[in-house]
Design a protein around this motif. Structure first.
Motif, PDB file in Angstrom:
ATOM      1  N   VAL A   1      -2.480 -76.286 -40.590  1.00 22.93           N
ATOM      2  CA  VAL A   1      -2.322 -74.895 -40.181  1.00 22.93           C
ATOM      3  C   VAL A   1      -2.312 -74.032 -41.438  1.00 22.93           C
ATOM      4  O   VAL A   1      -1.784 -74.442 -42.477  1.00 22.93           O
ATOM      5  N   SER A   2      -2.888 -72.848 -41.350  1.00 22.18           N
ATOM      6  CA  SER A   2      -2.944 -71.968 -42.507  1.00 22.18           C
ATOM      7  C   SER A   2      -1.651 -71.166 -42.639  1.00 22.18           C
ATOM      8  O   SER A   2      -1.393 -70.260 -41.843  1.00 22.18           O
ATOM      9  N   SER A   3      -0.867 -71.506 -43.649  1.00 28.05           N
ATOM     10  CA  SER A   3       0.363 -70.751 -43.885  1.00 28.05           C
ATOM     11  C   SER A   3       0.056 -69.308 -44.266  1.00 28.05           C
ATOM     12  O   SER A   3       0.820 -68.394 -43.958  1.00 28.05           O
ATOM     13  N   ALA A   4      -1.075 -69.079 -44.933  1.00 28.35           N
ATOM     14  CA  ALA A   4      -1.433 -67.719 -45.334  1.00 28.35           C
ATOM     15  C   ALA A   4      -1.712 -66.821 -44.132  1.00 28.35           C
ATOM     16  O   ALA A   4      -1.537 -65.611 -44.208  1.00 28.35           O
ATOM     17  N   VAL A   5      -2.142 -67.406 -43.023  1.00 31.38           N
ATOM     18  CA  VAL A   5      -2.440 -66.617 -41.828  1.00 31.38           C
ATOM     19  C   VAL A   5      -1.190 -66.376 -40.994  1.00 31.38           C
ATOM     20  O   VAL A   5      -0.951 -65.263 -40.522  1.00 31.38           O
ATOM     21  N   ILE A   6      -0.374 -67.406 -40.814  1.00 32.17           N
ATOM     22  CA  ILE A   6       0.743 -67.279 -39.871  1.00 32.17           C
ATOM     23  C   ILE A   6       2.010 -66.714 -40.494  1.00 32.17           C
ATOM     24  O   ILE A   6       2.793 -66.052 -39.805  1.00 32.17           O
ATOM     25  N   LEU A   7       2.232 -66.951 -41.792  1.00 35.45           N
ATOM     26  CA  LEU A   7       3.498 -66.525 -42.389  1.00 35.45           C
ATOM     27  C   LEU A   7       3.694 -65.007 -42.414  1.00 35.45           C
ATOM     28  O   LEU A   7       4.808 -64.533 -42.170  1.00 35.45           O
ATOM     29  N   PRO A   8       2.665 -64.192 -42.711  1.00 39.21           N
ATOM     30  CA  PRO A   8       2.902 -62.744 -42.658  1.00 39.21           C
ATOM     31  C   PRO A   8       3.391 -62.267 -41.300  1.00 39.21           C
ATOM     32  O   PRO A   8       4.315 -61.452 -41.208  1.00 39.21           O
ATOM     33  N   ALA A   9       2.778 -62.765 -40.222  1.00 41.99           N
ATOM     34  CA  ALA A   9       3.207 -62.364 -38.879  1.00 41.99           C
ATOM     35  C   ALA A   9       4.608 -62.885 -38.580  1.00 41.99           C
ATOM     36  O   ALA A   9       5.437 -62.180 -37.989  1.00 41.99           O
ATOM     37  N   LEU A  10       4.907 -64.110 -39.012  1.00 40.47           N
ATOM     38  CA  LEU A  10       6.238 -64.677 -38.770  1.00 40.47           C
ATOM     39  C   LEU A  10       7.324 -63.887 -39.498  1.00 40.47           C
ATOM     40  O   LEU A  10       8.405 -63.643 -38.945  1.00 40.47           O
ATOM     41  N   LEU A  11       7.042 -63.488 -40.731  1.00 41.27           N
ATOM     42  CA  LEU A  11       8.024 -62.692 -41.476  1.00 41.27           C
ATOM     43  C   LEU A  11       8.254 -61.347 -40.805  1.00 41.27           C
ATOM     44  O   LEU A  11       9.385 -60.840 -40.769  1.00 41.27           O
ATOM     45  N   ASP A  12       7.191 -60.756 -40.259  1.00 48.15           N
ATOM     46  CA  ASP A  12       7.329 -59.484 -39.551  1.00 48.15           C
ATOM     47  C   ASP A  12       8.190 -59.652 -38.304  1.00 48.15           C
ATOM     48  O   ASP A  12       9.068 -58.829 -38.016  1.00 48.15           O
ATOM     49  N   PHE A  13       7.969 -60.730 -37.561  1.00 50.49           N
ATOM     50  CA  PHE A  13       8.767 -60.987 -36.356  1.00 50.49           C
ATOM     51  C   PHE A  13      10.230 -61.242 -36.720  1.00 50.49           C
ATOM     52  O   PHE A  13      11.137 -60.811 -35.999  1.00 50.49           O
ATOM     53  N   LYS A  14      10.450 -61.934 -37.833  1.00 53.07           N
ATOM     54  CA  LYS A  14      11.828 -62.216 -38.242  1.00 53.07           C
ATOM     55  C   LYS A  14      12.570 -60.928 -38.582  1.00 53.07           C
ATOM     56  O   LYS A  14      13.740 -60.757 -38.232  1.00 53.07           O
ATOM     57  N   GLN A  15      11.892 -60.011 -39.269  1.00 50.78           N
ATOM     58  CA  GLN A  15      12.511 -58.740 -39.611  1.00 50.78           C
ATOM     59  C   GLN A  15      12.848 -57.926 -38.362  1.00 50.78           C
ATOM     60  O   GLN A  15      13.796 -57.140 -38.359  1.00 50.78           O
ATOM     61  N   LYS A  16      12.084 -58.139 -37.298  1.00 51.02           N
ATOM     62  CA  LYS A  16      12.343 -57.440 -36.037  1.00 51.02           C
ATOM     63  C   LYS A  16      13.368 -58.167 -35.168  1.00 51.02           C
ATOM     64  O   LYS A  16      13.727 -57.678 -34.096  1.00 51.02           O
ATOM     65  N   GLY A  17      13.820 -59.343 -35.626  1.00 52.25           N
ATOM     66  CA  GLY A  17      14.813 -60.098 -34.873  1.00 52.25           C
ATOM     67  C   GLY A  17      14.256 -60.860 -33.696  1.00 52.25           C
ATOM     68  O   GLY A  17      15.006 -61.230 -32.781  1.00 52.25           O
ATOM     69  N   LEU A  18      12.972 -61.146 -33.706  1.00 48.67           N
ATOM     70  CA  LEU A  18      12.350 -61.861 -32.586  1.00 48.67           C
ATOM     71  C   LEU A  18      12.463 -63.370 -32.779  1.00 48.67           C
ATOM     72  O   LEU A  18      12.147 -63.899 -33.845  1.00 48.67           O
ATOM     73  N   GLY A  19      12.901 -64.068 -31.734  1.00 44.69           N
ATOM     74  CA  GLY A  19      12.986 -65.518 -31.767  1.00 44.69           C
ATOM     75  C   GLY A  19      14.084 -66.078 -32.639  1.00 44.69           C
ATOM     76  O   GLY A  19      14.134 -67.292 -32.878  1.00 44.69           O
ATOM     77  N   GLU A  20      14.989 -65.242 -33.116  1.00 43.50           N
ATOM     78  CA  GLU A  20      16.013 -65.681 -34.043  1.00 43.50           C
ATOM     79  C   GLU A  20      17.141 -66.466 -33.364  1.00 43.50           C
ATOM     80  O   GLU A  20      17.807 -67.269 -34.000  1.00 43.50           O
ATOM     81  N   ASP A  21      17.357 -66.214 -32.076  1.00 43.49           N
ATOM     82  CA  ASP A  21      18.480 -66.879 -31.402  1.00 43.49           C
ATOM     83  C   ASP A  21      18.267 -68.376 -31.270  1.00 43.49           C
ATOM     84  O   ASP A  21      19.228 -69.149 -31.228  1.00 43.49           O
ATOM     85  N   LYS A  22      16.994 -68.824 -31.238  1.00 41.47           N
ATOM     86  CA  LYS A  22      16.702 -70.251 -31.109  1.00 41.47           C
ATOM     87  C   LYS A  22      16.040 -70.831 -32.366  1.00 41.47           C
ATOM     88  O   LYS A  22      15.668 -72.007 -32.366  1.00 41.47           O
ATOM     89  N   GLY A  23      15.878 -70.020 -33.397  1.00 46.48           N
ATOM     90  CA  GLY A  23      15.313 -70.515 -34.648  1.00 46.48           C
ATOM     91  C   GLY A  23      13.834 -70.819 -34.595  1.00 46.48           C
ATOM     92  O   GLY A  23      13.337 -71.669 -35.345  1.00 46.48           O
ATOM     93  N   ILE A  24      13.090 -70.118 -33.734  1.00 40.93           N
ATOM     94  CA  ILE A  24      11.668 -70.411 -33.574  1.00 40.93           C
ATOM     95  C   ILE A  24      10.900 -70.107 -34.860  1.00 40.93           C
ATOM     96  O   ILE A  24      10.043 -70.889 -35.295  1.00 40.93           O
ATOM     97  N   ILE A  25      11.210 -68.969 -35.489  1.00 40.61           N
ATOM     98  CA  ILE A  25      10.500 -68.593 -36.706  1.00 40.61           C
ATOM     99  C   ILE A  25      10.787 -69.604 -37.824  1.00 40.61           C
ATOM    100  O   ILE A  25       9.882 -70.033 -38.547  1.00 40.61           O
ATOM    101  N   THR A  26      12.042 -69.994 -37.966  1.00 43.00           N
ATOM    102  CA  THR A  26      12.412 -71.004 -38.967  1.00 43.00           C
ATOM    103  C   THR A  26      11.692 -72.321 -38.712  1.00 43.00           C
ATOM    104  O   THR A  26      11.209 -72.977 -39.645  1.00 43.00           O
TER     105      THR A  26
END
Length: 470
Positions: free
Chosen positions: A192-217
């Protein structure tokens, strides 16, 4: 007394009052007037900045149209502009950046001396990816990572194994590739391309999305192990094809690189967790520089001693351990993470544009496009089925499992890096293998063109719908 302060989109006034202790105190009071600006003004300002940059480059470095330096500046400028345009169209900026590099390369407008400028471009790409990995490591949740450690390992390994086997079967019967070449291709397509998915994941983390179950982590941690596993498998299959060392030795490289990466990352993370001291001045600036510069050194050092897979894992581990040390030392600040994200925003156009320039459309046979599309559909379905199997015992709901599968599809960075290796070795060692190696490279390119845009767009447009806000 009132002093006007320029704010974002409005004018703020700071009202100053004197307290009983003689200290002047103030509080903001916002006027009802809002400043509205037409997007055209932003475009005009951006064009002016680009024109002035070209002028400065001409006077300082003698840059003229058609020169290598002009090609590099044109690449970065167009990548940045196309990223902004894609963002205005509610598309992932990286999509515009990738397309800018692809179009400039295949239209002949990006043509640099491979011996002079290309090594610097590759190094800058490594620096950009390093900064991205540092930002990801700082964002990891220790509690969730501990809770999901088994799932992280399974998600990193099992989908890669099944996708590699599926690719070997499909290419053997559809394209007539030998089994070992099919396995080699599968090991290239699987990461999987970390360069493609990590920017979107960091944006979602800053918005608090998926944090309750650790999906982004979960996804961020697994993508690092995923790349190491696949690159190690690639080395094994490549050694079998070209008889370079024993396959047993190459098979052991994966676990060795993981162990080295984790150990070095822990040591460096502990050091950066206490140096600089929390009472020093300019603490955020110093921490940001040390953790990112150290990451860059780890990247190039790991390649120098021929264990390239250990570098990215060491970087993410070091950032993760540093954040833990800062928190335990009661001096953690989100400012380091924010500063790292700002550095990433500056380097992002360079990374994705350079990936786009690796795509040579002339190397793709038209008849291969249909076969490659069928191959990618089948292998993606196998990966999706495996991911659902891995996640079946988690507490993720259906939407969250779908998000993980979407995040687990894009290909770009690893494919661009290792896709041409087999062809280069075939040209220098055994010309009879060139047709097989050419097909491998062409399919790798198509994988980037098809999966990177689809995965990035799906993550960006559907991520907020699929993830629960914490």
């Amino acid at each position: 007394m009132d002093k006007p302060l320029i704010g974002s989109g409005q004018i703020n006034y700071l009202t100053m009052t004197s307290g009983d202790d003689g200290i002047i105190k103030g509080g903001p009071a916002t006027s009802s007037w809002t400043c509205k600006i037409h997007p055209l003004f932003n475009a005009v300002t951006s064009v002016a900045c680009v024109v002035m940059t070209w002028g400065l480059m001409y006077f300082f470095f003698g840059m003229t149209p058609g020169s290598d330096l002009a090609s590099v500046v044109l690449l970065i400028s167009c990548s940045w502009a196309c990223g902004k345009i894609a963002d205005m169209m509610y598309l992932p900026p990286l999509l515009g950046m990738l397309l800018a590099g692809l179009v400039l390369r295949n239209s002949g407008h990006y043509d640099v001396d491979q011996n002079v400028f290309q090594p610097y471009i590759i190094n800058l790409r490594e620096v950009a990816l390093t900064v991205l990995l540092v930002a990801s490591g700082l964002s990891l949740d220790p509690a969730m990572l501990k809770k999901l450690s088994l799932v992280v390992t399974q998600l990193a390994i099992l989908p890669c194994i099944t996708e590699t086997i599926a690719a070997a079967v499909v290419t053997h019967y559809l394209l007539g590739l030998p089994w070992i070449w099919g396995l080699l291709l599968g090991s290239i397509l699987s990461p999987v391309s970390s360069a493609v998915i990590l920017p979107a994941l960091l944006d979602f983390k800053q918005k608090g999305l998926g944090e309750d179950k650790g999906i982004i982590t979960l996804v961020m941690a697994a993508c690092s192990f995923d790349d190491i596993f696949c690159i190690s498998a690639f080395g094994v299959f490549l050694s079998i094809i070209f008889s370079e060392g024993s396959w047993q030795t190459n098979a052991m490289r994966g676990p060795i690189e993981v162990a080295i990466g984790i150990c070095v990352g822990i040591v460096w993370g502990i050091i950066t967790g206490f140096i600089p001291h929390k009472c020093e001045t300019s603490l955020t600036l110093k921490r940001t520089y040390i953790i990112t510069a150290g990451g860059v050194l780890l990247t190039f050092a790991s390649k120098m001693i021929d264990i390239p897979g250990a570098g990215p894992l060491a970087i993410m581990t070091a950032a993760f351990v540093s954040a833990i040390c800062w928190k335990k030392n009661d001096c953690f600040s989100d400012n380091v993470e924010m500063a790292t994200n700002n550095v990433w925003d500056f380097l992002e156009p360079m990374l994705f544009a350079s990936i786009g320039t690796e795509i040579d459309l002339s190397s793709i046979r038209p008849t291969l496009i249909t076969s490659a599309t069928v191959l990618l559909i089948i292998t993606s379905l196998v990966r999706v089925a495996t991911c659902f199997f891995v996640l079946k015992d988690t507490n993720f709901n259906l939407r969250e499992k779908i998000f993980v599968n979407i995040a687990w599809l894009p290909k770009a960075t690893v494919q661009a890096a290792i896709g041409p290796i087999a062809l280069d070795m075939a040209r220098s060692r055994d010309e009879r293998l060139i047709p097989y190696a050419s097909d491998v490279l062409a399919i790798s390119v198509l994988a980037i063109l098809i999966t990177a845009p689809i995965g990035a767009i799906a993550m960006t447009l559907r991520g907020e719908y699929l993830l629960k806000k914490y």
